[in-house]
Each structure stands twice: as C-alpha cells, then as structure tokens.
Design a protein around this motif. Structure first.
Motif, mmCIF file in Angstrom:
data_model
loop_
_atom_site.group_PDB
_atom_site.id
_atom_site.type_symbol
_atom_site.label_atom_id
_atom_site.label_comp_id
_atom_site.label_asym_id
_atom_site.label_seq_id
_atom_site.Cartn_x
_atom_site.Cartn_y
_atom_site.Cartn_z
ATOM 1 N N ARG A 1 0.707 -1.153 0.168
ATOM 2 C CA ARG A 1 0.117 0.144 0.055
ATOM 3 C C ARG A 1 0.791 1.234 0.096
ATOM 4 N N GLN A 2 1.869 1.319 1.035
ATOM 5 C CA GLN A 2 2.749 2.468 0.916
ATOM 6 C C GLN A 2 4.192 1.984 1.111
ATOM 7 N N GLY B 1 10.027 3.160 1.729
ATOM 8 C CA GLY B 1 8.344 3.590 1.870
ATOM 9 C C GLY B 1 8.195 3.606 3.273
ATOM 10 N N ASP B 2 6.911 3.354 3.606
ATOM 11 C CA ASP B 2 6.167 3.569 5.149
ATOM 12 C C ASP B 2 6.739 2.269 5.832
ATOM 13 N N GLN C 1 9.977 5.474 8.238
ATOM 14 C CA GLN C 1 9.937 5.396 6.795
ATOM 15 C C GLN C 1 11.427 5.458 6.202
#
Length: 196
Positions: free
Chosen positions: A10-11, A26-27, A40
């Motif tokens: 997703r992230q 990313g996250d 992150q």
C-alpha cells in the motif's frame, strides 16, 4: 531460485537484486520494511539478512513476506488477524522465520500478501497454505474465521490438481493449477472472482 523482482504494498515497496539482496523503502510504521524500527525510508535501503539470499518478496497492505533461496518463509510488519502466520497478532519489525513444521517441512516456492491475509505455495507438493483475516472467505477453508498460523487449503477443493501459482488481492485469493485451471475465492462484490 533467486530472481530479480520488485513488489509494491500500500505504502511500501521492495526489490530483490540479481545476487539475492533485498532492498526496501517507503512506510515502515508497522515494521513492514523489516529494518528493526517503524520509520520510513525515502530511498531503497539494503535489508541485511545475515548471508541469507532472497528468492522472492511480496508486499501487502502493512506486511511483507520473504522467501529465502533455500525455501524458508520470513514475515514482518503488521500482525493483526494473524496475517504473519506466527501464532499471534504482534507486529514484527524484523523478518521472522515461520516454523517449517507448520508448512509440512516443504520448501516454500512463493508467498503472496493480501490486505490482511497471506497465501503460500510449497515447492515439492504444490500445497496451498493461508493465514490471517478470513471474514470474506479469502482463506479458502470453507468458513469465515481468521487463522493465526499457516493452514492448508484442502487439495480436494482444487480437484486434486497440483497448484503452481498463487495470488492474493485485497480480500480475495487465486490459485493456478498445473493443468491450467484457475480457482478463485473470497470477496466477489465487484466481480473480482470471475464467476459471473
């Protein structure tokens, strides 16, 4: 077994290099980057796995699955509903090995992470195991319960055909057999199961 590949969650995202190294970015708020914290990373960061070569990686909504070159399965990230297959709902900020006994001591060929569930395909037997959230039937066990550890989907439900590939969407799952038959289950509210 190592193959160059990339995966998107997703992230967060991950990539396997030609020499079996794993990069993540990313996250990381649920530990899904596997770097030991919840921060992150804005650029690809090497995930040190102590000389463990990576054969495959997949990213879910907030969790990550890693298959080692030797067929071991490691999971990290959000553990809600048992989606890491480690027997509890705790988050893991570093890749944690799933007990091979839970997968019949068969090497893992591939893993796929959905939004809140995970599907695994073993190598020698072509067996499918699922775990995590099951409220939409995405685990394929004929009920709506979550599973905290890998649980085999009955081979009879695949007409006793050998499965060669699995895929996990948000709340649905697919399996492709050696004979070329496609099996789908889970949430079908938008026609994503293909049953008309």
């Amino acid at each position: 077994r190592c193959r160059t590949m990339a995966a998107c969650g997703r992230q967060h995202a991950a990539a396997v290099t030609e020499d079996g190294k794993l990069l993540v970015w990313g996250d990381g708020s649920n530990g899904q980057l596997g770097l030991g914290d919840s921060s992150q990373r804005r650029a690809p960061t090497h995930l040190p796995l102590q000389r463990l070569a990576v054969g495959m990686v997949t990213c879910g909504k907030h969790h990550t699955g890693i298959v080692s070159e030797s067929g071991g399965l490691l999971m990290c990230g959000a553990g809600g509903d048992g989606r890491l297959g480690l027997g509890d709902e705790g988050d893991r900020t570093t890749p944690t090995l799933i007990d091979p006994a839970l997968l019949g001591h068969d090497a893992v060929l591939m893993v796929e992470c959905g939004a809140e569930h995970t599907a695994v395909l073993t190598e020698a037997e072509g067996r499918v195991f699922t775990f995590g959230a099951g409220e939409n039937g995405q685990l394929g066990h004929g009920e709506w319960q979550r599973r905290m550890v890998p649980t085999q989907v009955p081979v009879a439900w695949f007409n006793d055909e050998r499965i060669v590939m699995v895929a996990a969407g948000g709340w649905h799952t697919m399996a492709l057999s050696e004979e070329g038959h496609l099996f789908t289950w889970g949430s079908g509210g938008h026609g994503q199961l293909g049953h008309g």
